[in-house]
Design an enzyme around this catalytic site. Structure first.
Site, mmCIF file in Angstrom:
data_model
loop_
_atom_site.group_PDB
_atom_site.id
_atom_site.type_symbol
_atom_site.label_atom_id
_atom_site.label_comp_id
_atom_site.label_asym_id
_atom_site.label_seq_id
_atom_site.Cartn_x
_atom_site.Cartn_y
_atom_site.Cartn_z
ATOM 1 N N TYR A 75 0.864 -1.181 0.000
ATOM 2 C CA TYR A 75 0.000 0.000 0.000
ATOM 3 C C TYR A 75 0.904 1.235 0.000
ATOM 4 C CZ TYR A 75 -3.917 -3.018 1.511
ATOM 5 O OH TYR A 75 -4.883 -3.984 1.613
ATOM 6 N N GLY A 108 -17.964 -1.752 -2.223
ATOM 7 C CA GLY A 108 -18.706 -2.761 -2.983
ATOM 8 C C GLY A 108 -18.049 -3.040 -4.326
HETATM 9 N N1 LIG Z 1 -7.121 -8.249 1.232
HETATM 10 C C1 LIG Z 1 -7.352 -7.553 0.153
HETATM 11 O O1 LIG Z 1 -7.214 -8.032 -0.976
HETATM 12 C C2 LIG Z 1 -7.820 -6.128 0.281
HETATM 13 C C3 LIG Z 1 -8.281 -5.430 -0.847
HETATM 14 C C4 LIG Z 1 -8.711 -4.137 -0.673
HETATM 15 C C5 LIG Z 1 -8.696 -3.549 0.583
HETATM 16 N N2 LIG Z 1 -8.224 -4.229 1.656
HETATM 17 C C6 LIG Z 1 -8.210 -3.640 3.024
HETATM 18 O O2 LIG Z 1 -9.547 -3.373 3.379
HETATM 19 C C7 LIG Z 1 -9.691 -1.991 3.746
HETATM 20 C C8 LIG Z 1 -11.071 -1.526 3.333
HETATM 21 O O3 LIG Z 1 -11.232 -1.587 1.918
HETATM 22 P P1 LIG Z 1 -11.306 -0.275 1.036
HETATM 23 O O4 LIG Z 1 -10.637 0.845 1.738
HETATM 24 O O5 LIG Z 1 -10.825 -0.621 -0.315
HETATM 25 O O6 LIG Z 1 -12.863 -0.070 0.829
HETATM 26 P P2 LIG Z 1 -14.050 0.414 1.802
HETATM 27 O O7 LIG Z 1 -13.639 0.424 3.212
HETATM 28 O O8 LIG Z 1 -15.263 -0.346 1.418
HETATM 29 O O9 LIG Z 1 -14.305 1.901 1.265
HETATM 30 C C9 LIG Z 1 -13.306 2.869 1.281
HETATM 31 C C10 LIG Z 1 -13.791 3.987 0.392
HETATM 32 O O10 LIG Z 1 -14.932 4.595 0.953
HETATM 33 C C11 LIG Z 1 -14.651 5.956 1.309
HETATM 34 N N3 LIG Z 1 -15.200 6.116 2.648
HETATM 35 C C12 LIG Z 1 -14.689 5.669 3.823
HETATM 36 N N4 LIG Z 1 -15.495 5.989 4.841
HETATM 37 C C13 LIG Z 1 -16.564 6.629 4.299
HETATM 38 C C14 LIG Z 1 -17.721 7.228 4.840
HETATM 39 N N5 LIG Z 1 -17.994 7.190 6.148
HETATM 40 N N6 LIG Z 1 -18.593 7.839 3.990
HETATM 41 C C15 LIG Z 1 -18.361 7.869 2.666
HETATM 42 N N7 LIG Z 1 -17.255 7.347 2.084
HETATM 43 C C16 LIG Z 1 -16.368 6.723 2.899
HETATM 44 C C17 LIG Z 1 -13.143 6.097 1.265
HETATM 45 O O11 LIG Z 1 -12.752 7.386 0.846
HETATM 46 P P3 LIG Z 1 -12.079 8.446 1.893
HETATM 47 O O12 LIG Z 1 -10.657 8.019 2.061
HETATM 48 O O13 LIG Z 1 -12.239 9.724 1.201
HETATM 49 O O14 LIG Z 1 -12.862 8.334 3.155
HETATM 50 C C18 LIG Z 1 -12.759 5.092 0.204
HETATM 51 O O15 LIG Z 1 -12.941 5.609 -1.077
HETATM 52 C C19 LIG Z 1 -8.535 -1.308 2.993
HETATM 53 O O16 LIG Z 1 -8.236 -0.035 3.527
HETATM 54 C C20 LIG Z 1 -7.436 -2.331 3.123
HETATM 55 O O17 LIG Z 1 -6.810 -2.208 4.397
HETATM 56 C C21 LIG Z 1 -7.804 -5.525 1.526
#
Ligand SMILES: NC(=O)c1ccc[n+]([C@@H]2O[C@H](COP(=O)([O-])OP(=O)(O)OC[C@H]3O[C@@H](n4cnc5c(N)ncnc54)[C@H](OP(=O)(O)O)[C@@H]3O)[C@@H](O)[C@H]2O)c1
Length: 305
Positions: A72, A225
């Site tokens: 990351y 999603g």
């Molecule tokens: N194991 C894997 O393959 C894998 C893959 C992807 C991710 N991950 C892990 O899972 C975590 C979560 O996944 P993710 O970050 O991709 O997706 P997520 O948590 O579903 O969504 C994050 C997105 O939503 C926005 N967001 C966050 N809080 C919000 C809120 N309260 N209201 C509106 N928008 C909001 C964020 O933008 P802002 O930054 O502007 O808030 C970002 O664009 C990652 O950070 C990572 O640590 C693991």
């Protein structure tokens, strides 16, 4: 929107990951190094001070489970370096989870996954250096389904666990068969797969399997999603909007709360680099959905899969 600054991560309840008790709302660090649409080399680096402030505020609000990875990073910022700078010396009880398997080259391009014990050890040591630790609390083997050598690779991490470099092991992006195969080699404390309203049915199967076996299930993309790396959008699902209004919450909070209602074994790691979103996500751990609301969201989930 539900953003009560007095709400702490403790409101979401706790789960014991191996020998460490964590609050069920954690923080995903993938969004800290950059704003913009994706984990790609040309993403816009996040303001360093803001990223560090988000990490410190998260811990202040009771977050004790942070999910990161050496892969990351944006052109200027690395999630592991930000975690280290913001939080070391690490407070007692803070669990920092990381992943191995995927790799990016120095220019940020995706590189071949670590497929040998030597390459996996190299990635574990890279995480140790970047996080400034002598051991890692939790390491996931993050796989691609059609990769071979799964047992050999998980076995290599089990060896590093026995050597004291890793405290607990997890699996990421797996199918049900991988869980059984891995558990024959070493204990698995958690599984991190994509999951949220509208996720594919096999993810429900993995989520349920984990619950039945007392293993934590840690969903990613629970707000983003199907938009995946592109992040959350304004939600266009009328049912989610109605429920969000009833709770004076955002649709992102309702999506997050729905995953937590799937069982005590579900641990959220919402990804954000935005301090307002951070507080909203922690507050989502206090949302209690009614039976009727859950039925509506479950129906939406079943319809969209
Ligand atoms: N194991 C894997 O393959 C894998 C893959 C992807 C991710 N991950 C892990 O899972 C975590 C979560 O996944 P993710 O970050 O991709 O997706 P997520 O948590 O579903 O969504 C994050 C997105 O939503 C926005 N967001 C966050 N809080 C919000 C809120 N309260 N209201 C509106 N928008 C909001 C964020 O933008 P802002 O930054 O502007 O808030 C970002 O664009 C990652 O950070 C990572 O640590 C693991």
């Amino acid at each position: 929107m539900t953003s009560n600054t007095t709400t702490t991560a403790a409101a979401s309840g706790t789960w014991t990951l191996g020998d460490m008790v964590v609050n069920r709302i954690g923080l995903g660090a993938m969004r800290l190094p950059q704003t913009g649409t994706a984990l790609v080399p040309d993403a816009v680096p996040r303001d360093r001070g803001q990223a560090i402030a988000v990490l410190r505020r998260a811990v202040e609000l009771g977050v004790n489970h942070i999910d990161t990875a050496a892969f990351y990073f944006s052109s200027l910022r690395s999630a592991n370096e930000l975690v280290n700078s913001a939080l070391a010396p690490y407070p007692d009880g803070l669990l920092v989870a990381t992943k191995v398997g995927p790799a990016r080259d120095a220019a940020g391009r995706w590189a071949p996954h670590a497929m040998t014990p030597e390459a996996l050890r190299g990635q574990v040591e890279e995480n140790l250096r970047q996080l400034g630790r002598d051991h890692l609390d939790l390491v996931y083997l993050r796989i691609v389904h059609d990769h071979d050598r799964f047992a050999e690779r998980f076995g290599a991490l089990a060896e590093l666990r026995r050597a004291g470099l890793i405290r607990h092991l997890g699996l990421s992006n797996i199918l049900p068969r991988h869980l059984e195969e891995a558990r024959a080699i070493a204990p698995v404390v958690c599984v991190q797969n994509p999951y949220g309203i509208g996720a594919f049915p096999e993810q429900d199967q993995v989520q349920r399997l984990c619950g039945e076996q007392g293993i934590a299930f840690v969903p990613f993309y629970s707000m983003a999603g199907t938009r995946r790396e592109d992040g959350a959008s304004g939600d266009d699902e009328p049912a989610i909007n109605v429920i969000a209004r009833a709770h004076e919450a955002s649709t992102a909070q309702i999506r997050l709360a729905w995953t937590l209602h799937k069982g005590a074994h579900v641990l959220a790691i919402p990804g954000t680099g935005d301090p307002v979103h951070l507080e909203q996500n922690i507050a989502a751990g206090a949302i209690r959905l009614t039976e009727d609301e859950l039925a509506q969201l479950n129906a939406l989930h079943d319809r969209t899969v």
